[in-house]
Design an enzyme around this catalytic site. Structure first.
Site, PDB file in Angstrom:
ATOM      1  N   ASP A   9      -7.686  81.990  32.994  1.00  0.00           N
ATOM      2  CA  ASP A   9      -9.051  82.077  32.499  1.00  0.00           C
ATOM      3  C   ASP A   9      -9.167  83.412  31.723  1.00  0.00           C
ATOM      4  O   ASP A   9      -8.292  84.284  31.860  1.00  0.00           O
ATOM      5  CB  ASP A   9     -10.010  82.075  33.703  1.00  0.00           C
ATOM      6  CG  ASP A   9     -11.431  82.419  33.314  1.00  0.00           C
ATOM      7  OD1 ASP A   9     -11.942  81.801  32.366  1.00  0.00           O
ATOM      8  OD2 ASP A   9     -12.029  83.313  33.952  1.00  0.00           O
ATOM      9  N   ASP A  11     -12.700  85.339  30.387  1.00  0.00           N
ATOM     10  CA  ASP A  11     -13.805  86.265  30.687  1.00  0.00           C
ATOM     11  C   ASP A  11     -13.960  86.463  32.186  1.00  0.00           C
ATOM     12  O   ASP A  11     -14.142  85.503  32.934  1.00  0.00           O
ATOM     13  CB  ASP A  11     -15.109  85.736  30.074  1.00  0.00           C
ATOM     14  CG  ASP A  11     -15.031  85.743  28.556  1.00  0.00           C
ATOM     15  OD1 ASP A  11     -14.768  86.813  27.999  1.00  0.00           O
ATOM     16  OD2 ASP A  11     -15.204  84.682  27.950  1.00  0.00           O
ATOM     17  N   GLU A  18     -17.683  89.849  30.667  1.00  0.00           N
ATOM     18  CA  GLU A  18     -18.933  89.084  30.752  1.00  0.00           C
ATOM     19  C   GLU A  18     -20.157  89.936  30.424  1.00  0.00           C
ATOM     20  O   GLU A  18     -21.099  89.446  29.825  1.00  0.00           O
ATOM     21  CB  GLU A  18     -19.099  88.410  32.109  1.00  0.00           C
ATOM     22  CG  GLU A  18     -18.415  87.070  32.238  1.00  0.00           C
ATOM     23  CD  GLU A  18     -18.837  86.007  31.214  1.00  0.00           C
ATOM     24  OE1 GLU A  18     -19.715  86.251  30.381  1.00  0.00           O
ATOM     25  OE2 GLU A  18     -18.234  84.925  31.257  1.00  0.00           O
ATOM     26  N   GLY A  51     -19.813  78.374  28.508  1.00  0.00           N
ATOM     27  CA  GLY A  51     -20.011  78.302  27.054  1.00  0.00           C
ATOM     28  C   GLY A  51     -21.351  78.859  26.617  1.00  0.00           C
ATOM     29  O   GLY A  51     -22.374  78.645  27.273  1.00  0.00           O
ATOM     30  N   SER A 124     -15.555  80.737  23.056  1.00  0.00           N
ATOM     31  CA  SER A 124     -15.204  80.203  21.740  1.00  0.00           C
ATOM     32  C   SER A 124     -13.887  80.804  21.244  1.00  0.00           C
ATOM     33  O   SER A 124     -13.496  81.901  21.647  1.00  0.00           O
ATOM     34  CB  SER A 124     -16.313  80.518  20.745  1.00  0.00           C
ATOM     35  OG  SER A 124     -16.393  81.923  20.604  1.00  0.00           O
TER      36      SER A 124
HETATM   37  C1  XBP Z   1     -16.511  82.212  29.466  1.00  0.00           C
HETATM   38  C2  XBP Z   1     -17.839  81.686  29.139  1.00  0.00           C
HETATM   39  C3  XBP Z   1     -18.698  82.472  28.494  1.00  0.00           C
HETATM   40  C4  XBP Z   1     -18.853  83.496  27.488  1.00  0.00           C
HETATM   41  C5  XBP Z   1     -19.371  83.189  26.209  1.00  0.00           C
HETATM   42  O1  XBP Z   1     -15.812  81.340  30.215  1.00  0.00           O
HETATM   43  O2  XBP Z   1     -18.285  80.640  29.534  1.00  0.00           O
HETATM   44  O3  XBP Z   1     -19.097  83.283  29.621  1.00  0.00           O
HETATM   45  O4  XBP Z   1     -19.947  84.191  27.983  1.00  0.00           O
HETATM   46  O5  XBP Z   1     -18.877  82.117  25.679  1.00  0.00           O
HETATM   47  P1  XBP Z   1     -14.415  81.627  30.929  1.00  0.00           P
HETATM   48  P2  XBP Z   1     -19.116  81.857  24.122  1.00  0.00           P
HETATM   49  O6  XBP Z   1     -14.737  82.314  32.218  1.00  0.00           O
HETATM   50  O7  XBP Z   1     -13.925  80.223  31.088  1.00  0.00           O
HETATM   51  O8  XBP Z   1     -13.522  82.448  30.039  1.00  0.00           O
HETATM   52  O9  XBP Z   1     -17.944  82.458  23.397  1.00  0.00           O
HETATM   53  O10 XBP Z   1     -19.176  80.356  24.026  1.00  0.00           O
HETATM   54  O11 XBP Z   1     -20.415  82.486  23.745  1.00  0.00           O
END
Ligand code: XBP
Length: 259
Positions: A9, A11, A18, A51, A124
């Site tokens: 993963d 973020d 975050e 997202g 994204s």
């Molecule tokens: C990360 C996310 C998002 C980002 C923003 O998911 O869902 O928190 O805040 O996403 P992961 P965007 O933990 O799966 O990496 O780029 O769509 O704004």
């Protein structure tokens, strides 16, 4: 089945990014003339939605019902999200973002030992590239064979779709993989796809429920800086190595076989 791949993963797991996303959302709201402000408590709640576009839409559904009849709502959200992505890039550039302990060490070690690597994120493609370009050594992204970002499948975490997509691209069954996640929505997505998950809690996910994880840690740890183990058995280790991951992976398939 032998461990063949690690699925990371982004973020909260690779980087403590975050809160930078949170600030970028707020900058975009301001730019578009809205007085909305997502503080840390609101954002923690909103993190159950994977997202950025989906998160804004969810917030409007819950708190701005009068906007739901706007014919331009979809394009407005898309435009705000584009502005948010630009703001995120600027913030990462200006303030930097912390890469979490043990991440680069483990990625390199896993690659050297022949494990296959993939990214499995709801963020994204643009924001993912920004983070890797600006906060990590140039070669790190190239060590990942498959990049499953938020633009690859419509249903974001906690749906398992991005995991399923990555497994298909790699031609691997879920039991040959282990994921590293930081949040309940990621753990749910991973488990729903059949991939056992190790959780390293992040600043936004401490104290959440991680039932079903192979182990729950404060972070991956470094040789000179031990992790704290919050659930599971560290087998006397103080930081995560490929050997420890192999051991956890073996235990997770044994416990599945016994269930
Ligand atoms: C990360 C996310 C998002 C980002 C923003 O998911 O869902 O928190 O805040 O996403 P992961 P965007 O933990 O799966 O990496 O780029 O769509 O704004």
């Amino acid at each position: 089945m032998e461990l063949a791949a690690l699925l990371f993963d982004v973020d909260g797991t690779i980087a403590e990014s975050e809160d930078v996303h949170r600030q970028a959302f707020n900058a975009a709201f301001k730019e578009f003339g809205f007085s909305w402000y997502w503080d840390a408590a609101i954002y923690r709640d909103l993190l159950s939605v994977g997202g950025g576009v989906e998160r804004i839409r969810h917030y409007i559904n819950r708190t701005q019902p009068e906007m739901l009849t706007r014919p331009d709502l979809f394009s407005l959200i898309e435009a705000m999200h584009d502005a948010k992505a630009s703001a995120y890039g600027e913030l990462v550039e200006e303030k930097g973002v912390g890469i979490r302990p043990g991440i680069v060490r483990l990625i390199r070690e896993a690659h050297q030992q022949g494990l296959r690597l993939a990214i499995v994120t709801a963020t994204s493609e643009e924001s993912l590239k920004t983070l890797f370009d600006k906060a990590l050594d140039k070669d790190v992204l190239s060590l990942f064979e498959v990049i499953g970002d938020g633009d690859k499948v419509p249903a974001k975490k906690p749906a398992p779709d991005i995991y399923t997509w990555v497994l298909q691209e790699m031609g691997l069954p879920p039991q040959a993989c282990l994921s590293i996640e930081d949040a309940p929505k990621g753990l749910q997505a991973s488990m729903a796809a059949g991939v056992p998950a190790v959780v390293t809690v992040s600043s936004y996910t401490q104290g959440e429920d991680f039932d079903g994880a192979v182990s729950v840690l404060s972070n991956l740890g470094e040789p000179a800086k031990s992790f704290d183990i919050l659930a599971g058995d560290a087998h006397g280790q103080t930081y995560v190595t490929v050997d420890l991951l192999r051991q956890w992976h073996k235990e997770s398939s044994l416990s599945k076989a016994l269930a």
